[in-house]
Design an enzyme around this catalytic site. Structure first.
Site, PDB file in Angstrom:
ATOM      1  N   HIS A   6     132.183 -11.984  13.249  1.00 15.92           N
ATOM      2  CA  HIS A   6     131.867 -11.255  14.489  1.00 15.92           C
ATOM      3  C   HIS A   6     130.563 -11.781  15.066  1.00 15.92           C
ATOM      4  O   HIS A   6     129.785 -12.480  14.404  1.00 15.92           O
ATOM      5  CB  HIS A   6     131.782  -9.751  14.234  1.00 15.92           C
ATOM      6  CG  HIS A   6     130.580  -9.312  13.448  1.00 15.92           C
ATOM      7  ND1 HIS A   6     129.891  -8.151  13.711  1.00 15.92           N
ATOM      8  CD2 HIS A   6     129.939  -9.871  12.388  1.00 15.92           C
ATOM      9  CE1 HIS A   6     128.896  -8.007  12.866  1.00 15.92           C
ATOM     10  NE2 HIS A   6     128.899  -9.028  12.050  1.00 15.92           N
TER      11      HIS A   6
ATOM     12  N   HIS B  19     132.173  -2.112  19.449  1.00 19.55           N
ATOM     13  CA  HIS B  19     132.024  -3.385  18.732  1.00 19.55           C
ATOM     14  C   HIS B  19     133.350  -3.752  18.078  1.00 19.55           C
ATOM     15  O   HIS B  19     134.151  -2.892  17.730  1.00 19.55           O
ATOM     16  CB  HIS B  19     130.933  -3.276  17.664  1.00 19.55           C
ATOM     17  CG  HIS B  19     130.535  -4.611  17.101  1.00 19.55           C
ATOM     18  ND1 HIS B  19     129.794  -5.531  17.808  1.00 19.55           N
ATOM     19  CD2 HIS B  19     130.800  -5.200  15.902  1.00 19.55           C
ATOM     20  CE1 HIS B  19     129.601  -6.618  17.074  1.00 19.55           C
ATOM     21  NE2 HIS B  19     130.209  -6.439  15.917  1.00 19.55           N
TER      22      HIS B  19
ATOM     23  N   CYS C  92     130.677  -9.720  21.291  1.00 27.95           N
ATOM     24  CA  CYS C  92     131.680  -9.438  20.256  1.00 27.95           C
ATOM     25  C   CYS C  92     133.106  -9.580  20.773  1.00 27.95           C
ATOM     26  O   CYS C  92     133.941 -10.276  20.171  1.00 27.95           O
ATOM     27  CB  CYS C  92     131.438  -8.054  19.656  1.00 27.95           C
ATOM     28  SG  CYS C  92     131.653  -6.673  20.819  1.00 27.95           S
TER      29      CYS C  92
END
Length: 392
Positions: A367, A355, A307
């Protein structure tokens, strides 16, 4: 003693034969006793097995394992960055130590030649040197040379000591850096094992599900995605309404008066928002081009990403350097509320900030989600929001 041995009565050897009757009887007795004991002993109740987890419990645990794996991935990214940095630093230090060592060796050889010259000159006194000189002028030339040699020797000694101290300092720094490199490599291995363990546990839980349970899990996932899409659509409608209102107000403003041509005018600087929008569009164009590439923990491209590796690479394409981990990226730029998000902003998730995605507008982001998934567009409401930053 052979004489005594000849009077011994020889032992008669008998072939060994198994005691068939005794052995059979013993076995029969053991078998009978075992059977009677088995009949007489009360049956030991089996230990109660743990109840099978529900699909909802499996889903919650798998989600938690993926989040924990995400946290461990950020720890891995940080350790890898530190390891790479320390490895480069150690390389530079060792190269510098090698150069300084060579300089010291050159100085040492020069000092050796000076010492030999001094020894040869000191073996004969000045009176004898004058007597054995070819001429008085030759004597004075030799004396002047030795004076100059002494001055150069002092300079060489001072240089040698300086170089030796500097080399010792660099060696000490290299030793410390090597120790730090070892610690970083240990942390790297630990984080890697943690990630692999969490992902293996999640895979094991999912593999134990029956076909019916897997169908139920898929249905729960579809419901979660639908709810996240609904919230994103509401956000998109609100953004569209706000944009329409801004356009209406801009159209309702009176036309600006004509400036006096006799007075000098200073051009207004371009708004900072337009500069950010241009950079954000570059970052988003890069991120869109990565859609469909697999998530791989610890990856920074170009064929796969985690990520924070994706957000870092996207903004690098726009000329902006971001740190490697989510924990450092969240500290860059300006914090913005969810209501004020603009395309290009970084959106962070979970309380541990494990994240991150890049906002594209309309309540959505691009993402790299998790192992087994691919870079994609998704609602920012799919996971619990932590906060957002504008990196420029």
């Amino acid at each position: 003693m052979p004489v005594l041995a000849s009077h011994r009565k020889p032992r008669t050897t008998r072939p060994h034969s198994p005691a068939v009757g005794v052995t059979t009887a013993a076995l029969a007795s053991v078998t009978l006793l075992s059977a009677q004991s088995a009949l007489a002993a009360p049956a030991t109740p089996a230990a109660p097995s743990a109840p099978r987890p529900t699909v909802e419990e499996v889903r919650a645990k798998v989600d938690r394992l993926y989040q924990e794996a995400g946290t461990a991935t950020q720890e891995y990214d940080r350790a890898k960055e530190a390891t790479d940095r320390k490895r480069r630093e150690v390389g530079r230090l060792l190269d510098d130590v090698a150069r300084r060592t060579e300089t010291i060796n050159v100085s040492r050889r020069a000092l050796g030649s000076y010492a030999a010259a001094q020894y040869r000159a000191g073996a004969v006194g000045p009176t004898a040197t004058l007597i054995f000189a070819d001429s008085p002028q030759d004597y004075f030339d030799q004396s002047h040379l030795m004076d100059r040699l002494s001055d150069r020797q002092h300079t060489a000694i001072a240089s040698y000591e300086t170089q030796r101290a500097a080399a010792a300092g660099q060696r000490a720094r290299a030793t410390r850096s090597l120790a730090e490199l070892t610690a970083s490599q240990t942390a790297l291995r630990t984080s890697k094992r943690t990630v692999q363990g969490k992902l293996a546990e999640a895979r094991t839980l999912l593999a134990r599900l029956t076909a019916e349970e897997k169908a139920r899990l898929a249905e729960l996932e579809r419901k979660r995605e639908a709810e996240a899409r609904r919230k994103a659509e509401e956000r998109a409608e609100a953004e569209a309404a706000a944009a329409a209102e801004r356009r209406r107000r801009a159209a309702a403003k009176p036309a600006p008066t004509t400036p006096d041509p006799t007075k000098p005018t200073t051009p207004a600087p371009p708004p900072s928002g337009s500069t950010y929008a241009a950079k954000a569009e570059q970052a988003l164009a890069f991120a869109r081009a990565q859609i469909g590439k697999p998530y791989v923990w610890g990856a920074t491209g170009p064929s796969s990403y985690d990520c924070s590796g994706l957000t870092q690479a996207a903004w690098r394409a726009a000329g902006v350097d971001l740190p490697r981990t989510t924990w450092d990226q969240v500290k860059v730029g300006t914090r913005v509320s969810t209501a004020d998000l603009l395309p290009g902003d970084l959106v962070f998730f979970y309380d541990d900030i494990s994240h991150v995605g890049i906002y594209i507008g309309g309540g959505k982001m691009i993402h790299a989600p998790k192992p087994g998934a691919y870079v994609r567009e998704e609602s920012i409401y799919y996971m619990p929001l932590y906060g957002s930053v504008r990196p420029v």
